[in-house]
Design a protein around this motif. Structure first.
Motif, PDB file in Angstrom:
ATOM      1  N   THR A 114       8.441  -6.865  -3.182  1.00 59.38           N
ATOM      2  CA  THR A 114       8.116  -5.444  -3.347  1.00 59.38           C
ATOM      3  C   THR A 114       6.767  -5.109  -2.721  1.00 59.38           C
ATOM      4  O   THR A 114       5.762  -5.742  -3.053  1.00 59.38           O
ATOM      5  CB  THR A 114       8.098  -5.067  -4.846  1.00 59.38           C
ATOM      6  N   PRO A 115       6.721  -4.111  -1.831  1.00 52.94           N
ATOM      7  CA  PRO A 115       5.440  -3.658  -1.272  1.00 52.94           C
ATOM      8  C   PRO A 115       4.726  -2.797  -2.319  1.00 52.94           C
ATOM      9  O   PRO A 115       4.835  -1.570  -2.341  1.00 52.94           O
ATOM     10  CB  PRO A 115       5.862  -2.854  -0.041  1.00 52.94           C
ATOM     11  N   VAL A 116       4.008  -3.460  -3.174  1.00 53.17           N
ATOM     12  CA  VAL A 116       3.554  -2.865  -4.424  1.00 53.17           C
ATOM     13  C   VAL A 116       2.673  -1.628  -4.268  1.00 53.17           C
ATOM     14  O   VAL A 116       2.857  -0.647  -4.972  1.00 53.17           O
ATOM     15  CB  VAL A 116       2.882  -3.927  -5.321  1.00 53.17           C
ATOM     16  N   GLU A 117       1.737  -1.649  -3.361  1.00 54.91           N
ATOM     17  CA  GLU A 117       0.812  -0.513  -3.306  1.00 54.91           C
ATOM     18  C   GLU A 117       1.499   0.760  -2.833  1.00 54.91           C
ATOM     19  O   GLU A 117       1.232   1.837  -3.365  1.00 54.91           O
ATOM     20  CB  GLU A 117      -0.424  -0.868  -2.491  1.00 54.91           C
ATOM     21  N   THR A 118       2.391   0.648  -1.863  1.00 51.93           N
ATOM     22  CA  THR A 118       3.085   1.855  -1.414  1.00 51.93           C
ATOM     23  C   THR A 118       4.068   2.342  -2.474  1.00 51.93           C
ATOM     24  O   THR A 118       4.237   3.546  -2.655  1.00 51.93           O
ATOM     25  CB  THR A 118       3.800   1.641  -0.069  1.00 51.93           C
ATOM     26  N   LEU A 175      -2.638   4.158 -15.196  1.00 51.50           N
ATOM     27  CA  LEU A 175      -1.631   3.109 -15.003  1.00 51.50           C
ATOM     28  C   LEU A 175      -1.643   2.603 -13.568  1.00 51.50           C
ATOM     29  O   LEU A 175      -1.509   1.396 -13.326  1.00 51.50           O
ATOM     30  CB  LEU A 175      -0.240   3.624 -15.370  1.00 51.50           C
ATOM     31  N   TRP A 176      -1.789   3.510 -12.621  1.00 49.30           N
ATOM     32  CA  TRP A 176      -1.867   3.130 -11.208  1.00 49.30           C
ATOM     33  C   TRP A 176      -3.053   2.192 -10.980  1.00 49.30           C
ATOM     34  O   TRP A 176      -2.918   1.171 -10.308  1.00 49.30           O
ATOM     35  CB  TRP A 176      -1.982   4.391 -10.355  1.00 49.30           C
ATOM     36  N   GLU A 177      -4.198   2.514 -11.562  1.00 47.09           N
ATOM     37  CA  GLU A 177      -5.380   1.658 -11.430  1.00 47.09           C
ATOM     38  C   GLU A 177      -5.145   0.284 -12.046  1.00 47.09           C
ATOM     39  O   GLU A 177      -5.565  -0.733 -11.491  1.00 47.09           O
ATOM     40  CB  GLU A 177      -6.601   2.312 -12.071  1.00 47.09           C
ATOM     41  N   ASP A 178      -4.465   0.254 -13.208  1.00 43.66           N
ATOM     42  CA  ASP A 178      -4.151  -1.030 -13.845  1.00 43.66           C
ATOM     43  C   ASP A 178      -3.328  -1.919 -12.916  1.00 43.66           C
ATOM     44  O   ASP A 178      -3.435  -3.144 -12.963  1.00 43.66           O
ATOM     45  CB  ASP A 178      -3.368  -0.822 -15.145  1.00 43.66           C
ATOM     46  N   GLU A 185      -1.344  -9.890  -5.189  1.00 43.78           N
ATOM     47  CA  GLU A 185      -0.198  -9.016  -4.935  1.00 43.78           C
ATOM     48  C   GLU A 185       0.908  -9.265  -5.961  1.00 43.78           C
ATOM     49  O   GLU A 185       1.520  -8.321  -6.455  1.00 43.78           O
ATOM     50  CB  GLU A 185       0.341  -9.224  -3.517  1.00 43.78           C
ATOM     51  N   LYS A 186       1.162 -10.519  -6.280  1.00 38.36           N
ATOM     52  CA  LYS A 186       2.216 -10.825  -7.250  1.00 38.36           C
ATOM     53  C   LYS A 186       1.869 -10.288  -8.631  1.00 38.36           C
ATOM     54  O   LYS A 186       2.736  -9.763  -9.329  1.00 38.36           O
ATOM     55  CB  LYS A 186       2.489 -12.322  -7.288  1.00 38.36           C
ATOM     56  N   ASN A 187       0.608 -10.388  -9.012  1.00 31.43           N
ATOM     57  CA  ASN A 187       0.198  -9.820 -10.296  1.00 31.43           C
ATOM     58  C   ASN A 187       0.328  -8.305 -10.297  1.00 31.43           C
ATOM     59  O   ASN A 187       0.657  -7.701 -11.313  1.00 31.43           O
ATOM     60  CB  ASN A 187      -1.230 -10.224 -10.651  1.00 31.43           C
ATOM     61  N   LYS A 188       0.090  -7.687  -9.157  1.00 32.16           N
ATOM     62  CA  LYS A 188       0.253  -6.236  -9.045  1.00 32.16           C
ATOM     63  C   LYS A 188       1.709  -5.847  -9.285  1.00 32.16           C
ATOM     64  O   LYS A 188       1.999  -4.903 -10.018  1.00 32.16           O
ATOM     65  CB  LYS A 188      -0.192  -5.738  -7.668  1.00 32.16           C
ATOM     66  N   VAL A 189       2.630  -6.579  -8.668  1.00 32.52           N
ATOM     67  CA  VAL A 189       4.051  -6.262  -8.843  1.00 32.52           C
ATOM     68  C   VAL A 189       4.478  -6.532 -10.282  1.00 32.52           C
ATOM     69  O   VAL A 189       5.212  -5.741 -10.878  1.00 32.52           O
ATOM     70  CB  VAL A 189       4.946  -7.045  -7.856  1.00 32.52           C
ATOM     71  N   ARG A 190       4.018  -7.645 -10.846  1.00 28.35           N
ATOM     72  CA  ARG A 190       4.347  -7.941 -12.247  1.00 28.35           C
ATOM     73  C   ARG A 190       3.898  -6.792 -13.154  1.00 28.35           C
ATOM     74  O   ARG A 190       4.640  -6.347 -14.028  1.00 28.35           O
ATOM     75  CB  ARG A 190       3.691  -9.247 -12.680  1.00 28.35           C
ATOM     76  N   GLN A 191       2.679  -6.327 -12.941  1.00 27.37           N
ATOM     77  CA  GLN A 191       2.151  -5.229 -13.752  1.00 27.37           C
ATOM     78  C   GLN A 191       2.952  -3.948 -13.515  1.00 27.37           C
ATOM     79  O   GLN A 191       3.250  -3.215 -14.457  1.00 27.37           O
ATOM     80  CB  GLN A 191       0.669  -5.003 -13.450  1.00 27.37           C
ATOM     81  N   LEU A 192       3.314  -3.687 -12.269  1.00 27.80           N
ATOM     82  CA  LEU A 192       4.130  -2.517 -11.951  1.00 27.80           C
ATOM     83  C   LEU A 192       5.455  -2.567 -12.699  1.00 27.80           C
ATOM     84  O   LEU A 192       5.857  -1.584 -13.338  1.00 27.80           O
ATOM     85  CB  LEU A 192       4.383  -2.426 -10.441  1.00 27.80           C
ATOM     86  N   LEU A 193       6.142  -3.686 -12.644  1.00 30.88           N
ATOM     87  CA  LEU A 193       7.442  -3.808 -13.300  1.00 30.88           C
ATOM     88  C   LEU A 193       7.318  -3.688 -14.815  1.00 30.88           C
ATOM     89  O   LEU A 193       8.124  -3.009 -15.458  1.00 30.88           O
ATOM     90  CB  LEU A 193       8.115  -5.119 -12.904  1.00 30.88           C
ATOM     91  N   ILE A 222       9.057  -0.281 -16.881  1.00 29.26           N
ATOM     92  CA  ILE A 222      10.047  -0.497 -17.944  1.00 29.26           C
ATOM     93  C   ILE A 222       9.750   0.411 -19.138  1.00 29.26           C
ATOM     94  O   ILE A 222      10.659   0.845 -19.834  1.00 29.26           O
ATOM     95  CB  ILE A 222      10.086  -1.987 -18.347  1.00 29.26           C
ATOM     96  N   ARG A 223       8.493   0.753 -19.334  1.00 28.63           N
ATOM     97  CA  ARG A 223       8.084   1.572 -20.481  1.00 28.63           C
ATOM     98  C   ARG A 223       7.884   3.054 -20.141  1.00 28.63           C
ATOM     99  O   ARG A 223       7.401   3.809 -20.977  1.00 28.63           O
ATOM    100  CB  ARG A 223       6.774   1.033 -21.054  1.00 28.63           C
ATOM    101  N   ARG A 224       8.239   3.473 -18.934  1.00 32.56           N
ATOM    102  CA  ARG A 224       7.892   4.832 -18.496  1.00 32.56           C
ATOM    103  C   ARG A 224       9.012   5.862 -18.602  1.00 32.56           C
ATOM    104  O   ARG A 224       8.953   6.905 -17.971  1.00 32.56           O
ATOM    105  CB  ARG A 224       7.359   4.801 -17.060  1.00 32.56           C
ATOM    106  N   GLY A 225       9.999   5.617 -19.375  1.00 30.11           N
ATOM    107  CA  GLY A 225      10.999   6.641 -19.629  1.00 30.11           C
ATOM    108  C   GLY A 225      12.247   6.537 -18.769  1.00 30.11           C
ATOM    109  O   GLY A 225      12.363   5.664 -17.906  1.00 30.11           O
ATOM    110  N   PRO A 226      13.189   7.447 -19.016  1.00 31.80           N
ATOM    111  CA  PRO A 226      14.510   7.354 -18.398  1.00 31.80           C
ATOM    112  C   PRO A 226      14.543   7.554 -16.890  1.00 31.80           C
ATOM    113  O   PRO A 226      15.461   7.077 -16.225  1.00 31.80           O
ATOM    114  CB  PRO A 226      15.316   8.445 -19.105  1.00 31.80           C
TER     115      PRO A 226
END
Length: 90
Positions: A20-24, A39-42, A49-57, A61-65
């Motif tokens: 996943t190209p996490v920043e874009t 959340l974006w800053e977190d 990069e892998k930690n960024k994607v992990r945090q994104l995912l 998961i918690r951001r609604g439908p």
């Protein structure tokens, strides 16, 4: 996010982290209102990069439908069709 979409993300977690190209993607989700500035800053201030994607995912998961569908849209927008197919097939 419904249980089926969560399962798709968790089942494909390793591949998503690797590709996943996490920043874009994070920028796209921020613009669509799925991610707040905080959340974006977190995500983008993670140390790898892998930690960024992990945090994104973990975050989407918690951001609604609408979060899963916005994530898929962001992948499409960033030419990640293989990841979209992976998520749609599983």
């Amino acid at each position: 996010m419904d249980a089926r979409d969560k399962k798709k993300l968790t089942k494909n977690f390793v591949r998503l982290v690797a590709e996943t190209p996490v920043e874009t993607i994070a920028d796209h989700l921020r613009q669509s209102g799925i991610l707040t500035d905080e959340l974006w800053e977190d995500i983008v201030y993670q140390n790898t990069e892998k930690n960024k994607v992990r945090q994104l995912l973990r975050t989407i998961i918690r951001r609604g439908p609408k979060a899963f569908h916005n994530f898929v849209d962001a992948l499409l927008f960033n030419d990640c069709e293989e990841l979209v197919e992976l998520l749609q097939c599983n």
